[in-house]
Scaffold this motif. Structure first.
Motif, PDB file in Angstrom:
ATOM      1  N   CYS A  62     -92.889 -22.137   7.756  1.00  0.00           N
ATOM      2  CA  CYS A  62     -92.765 -20.882   8.487  1.00  0.00           C
ATOM      3  C   CYS A  62     -93.965 -20.683   9.403  1.00  0.00           C
ATOM      4  CB  CYS A  62     -92.679 -19.694   7.525  1.00  0.00           C
ATOM      5  SG  CYS A  62     -91.217 -19.710   6.493  1.00  0.00           S
ATOM      6  N   ILE A  63     -93.676 -20.390  10.650  1.00  0.00           N
ATOM      7  CA  ILE A  63     -94.723 -20.021  11.591  1.00  0.00           C
ATOM      8  C   ILE A  63     -94.812 -18.508  11.584  1.00  0.00           C
ATOM      9  CG2 ILE A  63     -95.433 -20.022  14.012  1.00  0.00           C
ATOM     10  CD1 ILE A  63     -95.554 -22.764  12.685  1.00  0.00           C
ATOM     11  N   GLU A  64     -96.026 -17.993  11.488  1.00  0.00           N
ATOM     12  CA  GLU A  64     -96.236 -16.556  11.466  1.00  0.00           C
ATOM     13  C   GLU A  64     -97.156 -16.153  12.613  1.00  0.00           C
ATOM     14  OE1 GLU A  64     -95.899 -15.765   6.698  1.00  0.00           O
ATOM     15  OE2 GLU A  64     -97.871 -16.206   7.518  1.00  0.00           O
ATOM     16  N   LEU A  65     -96.896 -14.995  13.193  1.00  0.00           N
ATOM     17  CA  LEU A  65     -97.686 -14.460  14.293  1.00  0.00           C
ATOM     18  C   LEU A  65     -98.212 -13.089  13.915  1.00  0.00           C
ATOM     19  CD1 LEU A  65     -95.187 -15.155  17.208  1.00  0.00           C
ATOM     20  CD2 LEU A  65     -97.173 -16.511  16.617  1.00  0.00           C
ATOM     21  N   ALA A  66     -99.379 -12.750  14.443  1.00  0.00           N
ATOM     22  CA  ALA A  66     -99.946 -11.409  14.277  1.00  0.00           C
ATOM     23  C   ALA A  66    -100.690 -11.056  15.552  1.00  0.00           C
ATOM     24  CB  ALA A  66    -100.885 -11.358  13.083  1.00  0.00           C
ATOM     25  N   ALA A  67    -100.402  -9.894  16.100  1.00  0.00           N
ATOM     26  CA  ALA A  67    -101.094  -9.430  17.297  1.00  0.00           C
ATOM     27  C   ALA A  67    -102.354  -8.695  16.866  1.00  0.00           C
ATOM     28  CB  ALA A  67    -100.195  -8.528  18.111  1.00  0.00           C
ATOM     29  N   ALA A  68    -103.498  -9.254  17.202  1.00  0.00           N
ATOM     30  CA  ALA A  68    -104.776  -8.630  16.853  1.00  0.00           C
ATOM     31  C   ALA A  68    -105.111  -7.546  17.875  1.00  0.00           C
ATOM     32  CB  ALA A  68    -105.874  -9.676  16.800  1.00  0.00           C
ATOM     33  N   THR A  69    -104.916  -7.860  19.129  1.00  0.00           N
ATOM     34  CA  THR A  69    -105.116  -6.930  20.243  1.00  0.00           C
ATOM     35  C   THR A  69    -104.070  -7.268  21.295  1.00  0.00           C
ATOM     36  OG1 THR A  69    -106.588  -8.341  21.548  1.00  0.00           O
ATOM     37  CG2 THR A  69    -107.621  -6.976  19.839  1.00  0.00           C
ATOM     38  N   ALA A  70    -104.094  -6.570  22.394  1.00  0.00           N
ATOM     39  CA  ALA A  70    -103.165  -6.882  23.486  1.00  0.00           C
ATOM     40  C   ALA A  70    -103.494  -8.229  24.132  1.00  0.00           C
ATOM     41  CB  ALA A  70    -103.207  -5.783  24.538  1.00  0.00           C
ATOM     42  N   HIS A  74    -104.989 -10.986  22.241  1.00  0.00           N
ATOM     43  CA  HIS A  74    -105.145 -12.058  21.260  1.00  0.00           C
ATOM     44  C   HIS A  74    -103.994 -12.052  20.264  1.00  0.00           C
ATOM     45  CE1 HIS A  74    -109.333 -11.411  22.609  1.00  0.00           C
ATOM     46  NE2 HIS A  74    -109.323 -12.727  22.616  1.00  0.00           N
ATOM     47  N   ILE A  75    -103.333 -13.194  20.131  1.00  0.00           N
ATOM     48  CA  ILE A  75    -102.269 -13.379  19.155  1.00  0.00           C
ATOM     49  C   ILE A  75    -102.707 -14.485  18.202  1.00  0.00           C
ATOM     50  CG2 ILE A  75     -99.867 -14.049  18.790  1.00  0.00           C
ATOM     51  CD1 ILE A  75     -99.299 -12.993  21.615  1.00  0.00           C
ATOM     52  N   HIS A  76    -102.629 -14.218  16.910  1.00  0.00           N
ATOM     53  CA  HIS A  76    -102.990 -15.209  15.898  1.00  0.00           C
ATOM     54  C   HIS A  76    -101.717 -15.909  15.424  1.00  0.00           C
ATOM     55  CE1 HIS A  76    -107.016 -13.691  15.825  1.00  0.00           C
ATOM     56  NE2 HIS A  76    -106.659 -12.510  15.352  1.00  0.00           N
ATOM     57  N   LEU A  77    -101.850 -17.212  15.163  1.00  0.00           N
ATOM     58  CA  LEU A  77    -100.745 -18.019  14.656  1.00  0.00           C
ATOM     59  C   LEU A  77    -101.218 -18.775  13.421  1.00  0.00           C
ATOM     60  CD1 LEU A  77    -100.857 -18.488  18.032  1.00  0.00           C
ATOM     61  CD2 LEU A  77     -98.627 -19.375  17.475  1.00  0.00           C
ATOM     62  N   ARG A  78    -100.299 -18.960  12.469  1.00  0.00           N
ATOM     63  CA  ARG A  78    -100.620 -19.744  11.277  1.00  0.00           C
ATOM     64  C   ARG A  78     -99.324 -20.264  10.667  1.00  0.00           C
ATOM     65  NH1 ARG A  78    -102.117 -15.147   6.724  1.00  0.00           N
ATOM     66  NH2 ARG A  78     -99.991 -14.387   6.441  1.00  0.00           N
ATOM     67  N   GLU A  79     -99.471 -21.265   9.800  1.00  0.00           N
ATOM     68  CA  GLU A  79     -98.350 -21.733   8.988  1.00  0.00           C
ATOM     69  C   GLU A  79     -98.429 -20.988   7.667  1.00  0.00           C
ATOM     70  OE1 GLU A  79     -97.271 -25.847   8.640  1.00  0.00           O
ATOM     71  OE2 GLU A  79     -98.689 -26.333  10.229  1.00  0.00           O
ATOM     72  N   GLN A  95    -105.790 -21.090   7.722  1.00  0.00           N
ATOM     73  CA  GLN A  95    -105.995 -21.823   8.969  1.00  0.00           C
ATOM     74  C   GLN A  95    -105.271 -21.077  10.086  1.00  0.00           C
ATOM     75  OE1 GLN A  95    -104.805 -25.893   8.402  1.00  0.00           O
ATOM     76  NE2 GLN A  95    -106.262 -26.208   6.753  1.00  0.00           N
ATOM     77  N   ILE A  96    -106.037 -20.346  10.875  1.00  0.00           N
ATOM     78  CA  ILE A  96    -105.488 -19.484  11.916  1.00  0.00           C
ATOM     79  C   ILE A  96    -105.987 -19.950  13.272  1.00  0.00           C
ATOM     80  CG2 ILE A  96    -105.460 -17.126  12.800  1.00  0.00           C
ATOM     81  CD1 ILE A  96    -105.974 -16.218   9.884  1.00  0.00           C
ATOM     82  N   THR A  97    -105.097 -19.982  14.239  1.00  0.00           N
ATOM     83  CA  THR A  97    -105.490 -20.258  15.613  1.00  0.00           C
ATOM     84  C   THR A  97    -105.166 -19.023  16.440  1.00  0.00           C
ATOM     85  OG1 THR A  97    -105.361 -21.856  17.415  1.00  0.00           O
ATOM     86  CG2 THR A  97    -103.298 -21.299  16.336  1.00  0.00           C
ATOM     87  N   THR A  98    -105.879 -18.852  17.524  1.00  0.00           N
ATOM     88  CA  THR A  98    -105.709 -17.671  18.365  1.00  0.00           C
ATOM     89  C   THR A  98    -105.383 -18.103  19.786  1.00  0.00           C
ATOM     90  OG1 THR A  98    -107.316 -16.491  17.010  1.00  0.00           O
ATOM     91  CG2 THR A  98    -106.830 -15.550  19.156  1.00  0.00           C
ATOM     92  N   ALA A  99    -104.476 -17.368  20.410  1.00  0.00           N
ATOM     93  CA  ALA A  99    -104.082 -17.646  21.789  1.00  0.00           C
ATOM     94  C   ALA A  99    -103.911 -16.330  22.534  1.00  0.00           C
ATOM     95  CB  ALA A  99    -102.777 -18.424  21.825  1.00  0.00           C
ATOM     96  N   THR A 100    -103.968 -16.414  23.829  1.00  0.00           N
ATOM     97  CA  THR A 100    -103.624 -15.240  24.642  1.00  0.00           C
ATOM     98  C   THR A 100    -102.106 -15.190  24.758  1.00  0.00           C
ATOM     99  OG1 THR A 100    -103.656 -16.460  26.720  1.00  0.00           O
ATOM    100  CG2 THR A 100    -105.757 -15.459  25.993  1.00  0.00           C
ATOM    101  N   PRO A 101    -101.542 -14.035  25.031  1.00  0.00           N
ATOM    102  CA  PRO A 101    -100.089 -13.973  25.225  1.00  0.00           C
ATOM    103  C   PRO A 101     -99.610 -14.906  26.341  1.00  0.00           C
ATOM    104  CG  PRO A 101    -100.953 -11.777  24.906  1.00  0.00           C
ATOM    105  CD  PRO A 101    -102.146 -12.706  25.029  1.00  0.00           C
ATOM    106  N   ARG A 102    -100.386 -15.034  27.388  1.00  0.00           N
ATOM    107  CA  ARG A 102    -100.002 -15.913  28.506  1.00  0.00           C
ATOM    108  C   ARG A 102     -99.979 -17.382  28.069  1.00  0.00           C
ATOM    109  NH1 ARG A 102    -102.427 -15.788  34.603  1.00  0.00           N
ATOM    110  NH2 ARG A 102    -101.331 -17.624  35.332  1.00  0.00           N
ATOM    111  N   ALA A 103    -100.995 -17.812  27.334  1.00  0.00           N
ATOM    112  CA  ALA A 103    -101.047 -19.201  26.858  1.00  0.00           C
ATOM    113  C   ALA A 103     -99.914 -19.486  25.875  1.00  0.00           C
ATOM    114  CB  ALA A 103    -102.395 -19.490  26.204  1.00  0.00           C
TER     115      ALA A 103
END
Length: 63
Positions: free
Chosen positions: A19-27, A29-34, A40-48
């Motif tokens: 399962c891939i899970e997402l969490a919006a930290a701010t407008a 930054h979006i965090h992703l994890r399995e 183990q969390i990675t962070t991306a911008t909404p655009r990326a």
């Protein structure tokens, strides 16, 4: 890190793991994890993230 509201992908299987899970930290930054590796969390911008999803859906990843 503050408590995040994790949301599973609608394409994730219903069983344990996979399962891939997402969490919006701010407008900005979006965090992703399995789900089977929640520390183990990675962070991306909404655009990326949108660019990654378009690339995966378009089938051009790894070409």
């Amino acid at each position: 890190m503050t408590q995040l509201g994790w949301q599973k992908s609608s394409f994730s299987s219903g069983g344990e793991g996979n399962c891939i899970e997402l969490a919006a930290a701010t407008a900005y930054h979006i965090h992703l994890r399995e789900s089977d590796r929640p520390d183990q969390i990675t962070t991306a911008t909404p655009r990326a993230l949108a660019h990654l999803l378009r690339t995966v859906k378009g089938g051009s990843l790894g070409r």
